[in-house]
Every structure is written in C-alpha cells, then in structure tokens.
Motif scaffolding. Structure first.
Motif: not given
Length: 147
Positions: A79-86, A90-100
């Motif tokens: 498993e690879r965890k998301s590198p995006l900050p929380e 506790g919710s995720r930040s808004t993602v505009h492009i995620n190609e990984r």
C-alpha cells in the motif's frame, strides 16, 4: 487538410484494435508479457542462473510490501499512502490534480517451472524493489566433458 473518416489501411487498423482489446482483457501477466497500467511498474529479465524482477514503487514503506512465491506465482502486494496533508478538522485538503497512485496494490506474475522457491532474495532501495529468484541447478546449462 482533408482527412478521411476511414483509415487507409483497414487491416492495420483492425490489427491495432485487436491488440488493444487483448491488452485490456489480459489479466494474467507472465514472465514474457504483462498487462499495462499497473502499479508498481515492473521490469522482468532473465539470466542463465536467475530471474530478476524490478518493481518501481517510490513512496512505499518497505515494511508494508509483501512478496510471496507460491506454486510458480510471484505476488507483490502493499500500500502507498497519500502524501497530501490533512486539512483542519481531520479532513483532506482539496485536490485539483492527483496523477500519483495511492492505495493498495497487488501484482501477480507467473514464473517459469525452473524457478527455485527456496532461493529468493528481495531488496528495496531508492524506491525500487529488486527480487532475484535463482533457477534450479538441474535446469542450468552445463558443459559435459567428452572422453
């Protein structure tokens, strides 16, 4: 300028479509051919004494990678965890492009019959997992002296 609605070589186009359909439904890669677009990307090669598998998995914790060899099937899972900050709360930040790629993965390869399940080494360095599977000694070429 002017473009036809039909390809000039219908048979070449049909051949291309057949290959694409075969790749789309080919779910059982072997040592000689793989399905595309899998994570991690794999390179597989052989030498007279070993089978070498390279899995390109940057950002994966080596302790979370499982490598199993059972009845000629090599399985690489993890498993690879998301590198995006929380974000706050506790919710995720808004993602505009995620190609990984993120999430669980599993790749399965069919190995040749001469793969030795008792002689397997796996090393992870700089985002690359290298798996070396030795071939059985009985199947390796040897020189026989003529008397």
């Amino acid at each position: 300028m002017y473009r036809s609605l039909f390809p000039r070589d219908v048979f070449a186009e049909l051949d291309r479509l057949q290959r694409e359909m075969q790749q789309a439904f080919d779910l059982s890669p072997t040592i000689r051919g793989f399905g595309r677009n899998g994570f991690p990307a794999l390179n597989v090669g052989t030498t007279p004494t070993a089978i070498e598998v390279y899995a390109f998995a940057p950002g994966v914790d080596p302790a979370k990678i499982e490598v199993q060899l059972d009845r000629g099937l090599l399985t690489i899972a993890g498993e690879r965890k998301s590198p995006l900050p929380e974000a706050e709360g506790g919710s995720r930040s808004t993602v505009h492009i995620n190609e990984r790629f993120e999430g669980s993965f599993r790749r399965v390869l069919t190995l040749p019959e001469d793969a030795d399940p008792d002689a397997v080494e796996a090393r992870y360095r700089d985002g690359v997992l290298q798996i070396s599977i030795q071939r059985r000694a009985a199947s390796q070429p040897r020189r026989i002296a003529v008397q």
